[in-house]
Design a protein around this motif. Structure first.
Motif, short mmCIF file in Angstrom:
data_model
loop_
_atom_site.label_atom_id
_atom_site.label_comp_id
_atom_site.label_asym_id
_atom_site.label_seq_id
_atom_site.Cartn_x
_atom_site.Cartn_y
_atom_site.Cartn_z
N SER A 1 0.85 -1.18 0.00
CA SER A 1 0.00 0.00 0.00
C SER A 1 0.88 1.23 0.00
O SER A 1 2.00 1.21 0.48
CB SER A 1 -0.94 0.00 1.21
OG SER A 1 -0.20 -0.05 2.41
N GLY A 2 0.34 2.33 -0.56
CA GLY A 2 1.11 3.55 -0.70
C GLY A 2 1.50 3.77 -2.15
O GLY A 2 1.13 3.00 -3.04
N VAL A 3 2.24 4.81 -2.39
CA VAL A 3 2.61 5.20 -3.74
C VAL A 3 3.77 4.34 -4.23
O VAL A 3 4.85 4.33 -3.64
CB VAL A 3 3.01 6.69 -3.80
CG1 VAL A 3 3.47 7.06 -5.21
CG2 VAL A 3 1.84 7.55 -3.36
N THR A 4 3.53 3.61 -5.31
CA THR A 4 4.57 2.69 -5.78
C THR A 4 4.98 2.91 -7.23
O THR A 4 5.96 2.32 -7.68
CB THR A 4 4.10 1.23 -5.66
OG1 THR A 4 2.94 1.05 -6.48
CG2 THR A 4 3.77 0.88 -4.22
N SER B 1 -1.29 -5.26 -10.14
CA SER B 1 -1.60 -3.89 -9.75
C SER B 1 -3.01 -3.77 -9.20
O SER B 1 -3.27 -2.98 -8.29
CB SER B 1 -1.41 -2.96 -10.94
OG SER B 1 -0.07 -2.99 -11.38
N ALA B 2 -3.94 -4.52 -9.76
CA ALA B 2 -5.32 -4.45 -9.31
C ALA B 2 -5.47 -4.89 -7.86
O ALA B 2 -6.31 -4.39 -7.12
CB ALA B 2 -6.21 -5.29 -10.21
N LYS B 3 -4.63 -5.83 -7.46
CA LYS B 3 -4.69 -6.35 -6.09
C LYS B 3 -3.63 -5.73 -5.19
O LYS B 3 -3.53 -6.09 -4.02
CB LYS B 3 -4.53 -7.87 -6.10
CG LYS B 3 -5.66 -8.61 -6.80
CD LYS B 3 -5.45 -10.12 -6.73
CE LYS B 3 -6.59 -10.85 -7.40
NZ LYS B 3 -6.41 -12.33 -7.35
N ASN B 4 -2.81 -4.84 -5.76
CA ASN B 4 -1.71 -4.23 -4.98
C ASN B 4 -0.86 -5.30 -4.31
O ASN B 4 -0.53 -5.20 -3.12
CB ASN B 4 -2.27 -3.26 -3.94
CG ASN B 4 -2.95 -2.07 -4.56
OD1 ASN B 4 -2.50 -1.54 -5.57
ND2 ASN B 4 -4.06 -1.66 -3.99
N THR B 5 -0.53 -6.30 -5.07
CA THR B 5 0.19 -7.44 -4.50
C THR B 5 1.39 -7.79 -5.37
O THR B 5 1.30 -7.81 -6.60
CB THR B 5 -0.74 -8.65 -4.35
OG1 THR B 5 -1.85 -8.29 -3.52
CG2 THR B 5 -0.01 -9.83 -3.71
N VAL C 1 8.37 -1.06 -11.10
CA VAL C 1 6.92 -0.97 -11.15
C VAL C 1 6.45 -0.27 -12.42
O VAL C 1 5.50 -0.70 -13.07
CB VAL C 1 6.37 -0.26 -9.90
CG1 VAL C 1 4.87 -0.02 -10.03
CG2 VAL C 1 6.67 -1.06 -8.66
N TYR C 2 7.12 0.80 -12.82
CA TYR C 2 6.69 1.61 -13.97
C TYR C 2 6.73 0.82 -15.28
O TYR C 2 5.79 0.86 -16.07
CB TYR C 2 7.59 2.84 -14.08
CG TYR C 2 7.24 3.75 -15.22
CD1 TYR C 2 7.97 3.73 -16.41
CD2 TYR C 2 6.16 4.63 -15.14
CE1 TYR C 2 7.64 4.55 -17.47
CE2 TYR C 2 5.82 5.47 -16.19
CZ TYR C 2 6.58 5.42 -17.35
OH TYR C 2 6.25 6.23 -18.40
#
Length: 124
Positions: A25-28, A73-77, A52-53
């Motif tokens: 969680s947070g800006v990645t 990305s959808a699950k932030n996992t 990540v980009y």
């Protein structure tokens, strides 16, 4: 800052598989994410990383062809699929995040945030 929570470790026989997960969680979007491990008596070493980009990935030589890092990305996992495990893979595994502006693969030294760790034990 990001928050990281890893899970999925366990005990497996040599040749087996495990999948580690890390809720992020947070800006990645401007960071790299990765997995490190530390065996007793050894320094912490980078295992796999991802920009990540761009999605560019990199691995330490000892796990190439056996481990795969991926992100949902959808699950932030963040995941680490580990196949053909060996006893020498036994270690505490840590999900990690870099500081911002991480756009090139291979930047092990940029990681500065860590999850609590999850133990992987591979028996022969």
């Amino acid at each position: 800052q990001v928050q990281l929570a890893d899970s999925g470790g366990g005990s497996v026989q040599a040749g087996g598989s495990l999948r580690l997960s890390c809720k992020v969680s947070g800006v990645t979007h401007s960071r790299c994410l990765g997995w490190f491990r530390q065996a007793p008596g050894n320094d912490r070493e980078g295992v796999a990383g991802i920009v990540v980009y761009s999605g560019d990935r990199w691995y330490t030589d000892s796990v190439k062809g056996r481990f795969t890092i991926s992100q949902d990305s959808a699950k932030n996992t963040l995941y680490l699929q580990m196949n053909s495990l060996k006893p020498e893979d036994t270690a505490m595994y840590y999900c990690a995040a870099s500081g911002t502006y991480c756009y090139a693969p291979g930047a092990w030294g940029r990681f500065n945030q860590w999850a609590q760790g999850t133990q992987v034990t591979v028996s022969s």
